[in-house]
Design an enzyme around this catalytic site. Structure first.
Site, PDB file in Angstrom:
ATOM      1  N   ASP A  34      44.209  40.457  40.882  1.00  0.00           N
ATOM      2  CA  ASP A  34      43.997  39.409  39.886  1.00  0.00           C
ATOM      3  C   ASP A  34      45.267  38.596  39.640  1.00  0.00           C
ATOM      4  OD1 ASP A  34      43.183  39.488  36.299  1.00  0.00           O
ATOM      5  OD2 ASP A  34      43.206  37.851  37.773  1.00  0.00           O
ATOM      6  N   ASP A 218      43.523  31.612  39.792  1.00  0.00           N
ATOM      7  CA  ASP A 218      43.168  32.926  39.271  1.00  0.00           C
ATOM      8  C   ASP A 218      42.097  33.627  40.093  1.00  0.00           C
ATOM      9  OD1 ASP A 218      41.826  34.088  36.034  1.00  0.00           O
ATOM     10  OD2 ASP A 218      42.516  35.148  37.834  1.00  0.00           O
TER      11      ASP A 218
HETATM   12  C1  47U Z   1      40.532  33.038  30.159  1.00  0.00           C
HETATM   13  C2  47U Z   1      39.056  33.138  30.358  1.00  0.00           C
HETATM   14  N1  47U Z   1      38.148  32.728  29.455  1.00  0.00           N
HETATM   15  N2  47U Z   1      36.940  32.952  29.987  1.00  0.00           N
HETATM   16  C3  47U Z   1      35.690  32.608  29.304  1.00  0.00           C
HETATM   17  C4  47U Z   1      37.064  33.510  31.223  1.00  0.00           C
HETATM   18  C5  47U Z   1      35.963  33.889  32.152  1.00  0.00           C
HETATM   19  C6  47U Z   1      38.411  33.622  31.484  1.00  0.00           C
HETATM   20  C7  47U Z   1      39.042  34.188  32.677  1.00  0.00           C
HETATM   21  C8  47U Z   1      38.924  35.699  32.624  1.00  0.00           C
HETATM   22  O1  47U Z   1      38.568  36.258  31.613  1.00  0.00           O
HETATM   23  N3  47U Z   1      39.263  36.295  33.765  1.00  0.00           N
HETATM   24  C9  47U Z   1      39.226  37.665  33.948  1.00  0.00           C
HETATM   25  C10 47U Z   1      38.283  38.501  33.344  1.00  0.00           C
HETATM   26  C11 47U Z   1      38.353  39.863  33.602  1.00  0.00           C
HETATM   27  C12 47U Z   1      39.328  40.356  34.453  1.00  0.00           C
HETATM   28  C13 47U Z   1      40.229  39.461  35.036  1.00  0.00           C
HETATM   29  N4  47U Z   1      40.173  38.153  34.781  1.00  0.00           N
END
Ligand code: 47U
Length: 326
Positions: A34, A218
């Protein structure tokens, strides 16, 4: 020193898992690499049984090189609300032949429901900047930061594929993984992310809309999350597409042909094929879009929908991102 490890997509390319060796003798667990976080955490013998669903565990008591980091704890909450926490060990960690002798390995004593349900993933391996690592009282470095000075080049590359095996390469650039020239651009790591400024976007073969904004690269996020103005323009080009509040985003008729989405990085143009924007079927006829709004997050995220169309260099030496088509 350099190495390469495969990365395998789960359903819908929701996440990508890579084998990691931890401890002596080595215990292999599949982790979600990640670039949007900086904690290496894993299911262990300390993870409550009722918070697991068959995940492979790392067991530090079976490793002769595991050492408990006395007094250290960690606690992370991701943007989607998922969370985990626990205590910390150091142990030998190897990825694709690149070895870190003393890597902080965070043992999960609590994981939230989405992690509990994800039977194939034993945890996450953070590849963002260690400035956002959550270990207290002493913040810890990521695997890449610990390995960087021993790598032939201080970089790793990400080659995610749509429903096929891709790779993370550490310490070298494999010219066979991309086409054309790599466009490098400065990273804004002020928030601990691999942040950068896209230079605009284009829907299908229409004209390029110049615009500069902040986004992060990301691998741990599935979708391409962009400012709603751009997202509305994209889906306005798709007949039958609509914003469905119940589903929490744009949906469209699965049998629609989707336009490509091109993003700019300086003069470079990154092309995402139209069919990459079909994330998943909700019903037999209605599909959920891979491009959705980032307005609620406060910043844009180039997640797997975008990254799987690109070859990306994460250069920790000069803090740049390199982009190439493939
Ligand atoms: C910052 C963000 N807001 N929202 C709605 C999302 C989907 C994110 C990105 C996020 O949560 N990524 C994540 C989740 C689990 C493990 C690793 N990365």
């Amino acid at each position: 020193n350099f190495g390469t490890v495969e990365t395998i997509p789960e359903a819908f390319d929701r996440e990508y898992l890579s084998p990691v060796q931890i401890g002596t003798p080595p215990q292999t667990v599949n982790l979600n690499f990640d670039t949007g976080s900086a904690d290496l955490w894993v299911n262990t013998n300390e993870t409550p049984e009722n918070q697991q669903n068959g995940q492979v565990e790392y067991n530090p008591t079976l490793s002769s090189t595991a050492k408990k980091m006395e007094g250290a704890t960690w606690d992370i909450t991701y943007g989607d609300g998922s969370a985990s926490s626990g205590i910390v060990y150091t142990d030998v960690v190897s990825i694709g032949g690149v070895t870190v002798q003393s890597q902080a390995v965070e043992s999960a004593q609590q994981v939230s429901s989405s992690f509990q349900a994800d039977a194939a993933s034993s945890g996450l391996l953070g590849l963002a900047y260690g400035t956002i690592n959550t270990v207290q009282p002493v913040q810890q470095k990521t695997f890449f930061e610990n390995a960087m000075n021993d790598l032939a080049s201080p970089l790793f590359t990400v080659n995610l594929m749509k429903q096929a095996a891709g790779s993370y390469d550490f310490g070298y650039i494999n010219a066979s993984e991309y086409t054309g020239e790599i466009q490098y651009t400065p990273v804004d790591n002020s928030r601990g992310f691999w942040g950068f400024n896209p230079s605009g976007f284009q829907v299908g073969n229409s004209s390029f809309n110049a615009s500069s904004w902040y986004a992060i690269a990301d691998t741990g996020t599935s979708l391409l999350l962009l400012p709603s103005g751009m997202v509305d323009i994209y889906w306005s080009a798709v007949s039958g597409a609509k914003f469905d509040a119940l589903q929490g985003g744009y949906t469209f008729p699965c049998n629609t042909t989707l336009p490509s989405f091109t993003f700019g990085v300086e003069e470079y143009r990154g092309v995402i094929p139209g069919h990459f924007m079909n994330y998943a079927a909700i019903t037999k006829t209605t599909c959920f879009g891979g491009i959705q709004s980032s307005d609620a997050l406060g910043f844009s995220i180039f997640g797997d929908v975008a990254l799987k169309a690109q070859f990306v260099v994460f250069d920790g030496g000069d803090n740049t991102l390199g982009w190439a088509n493939k």
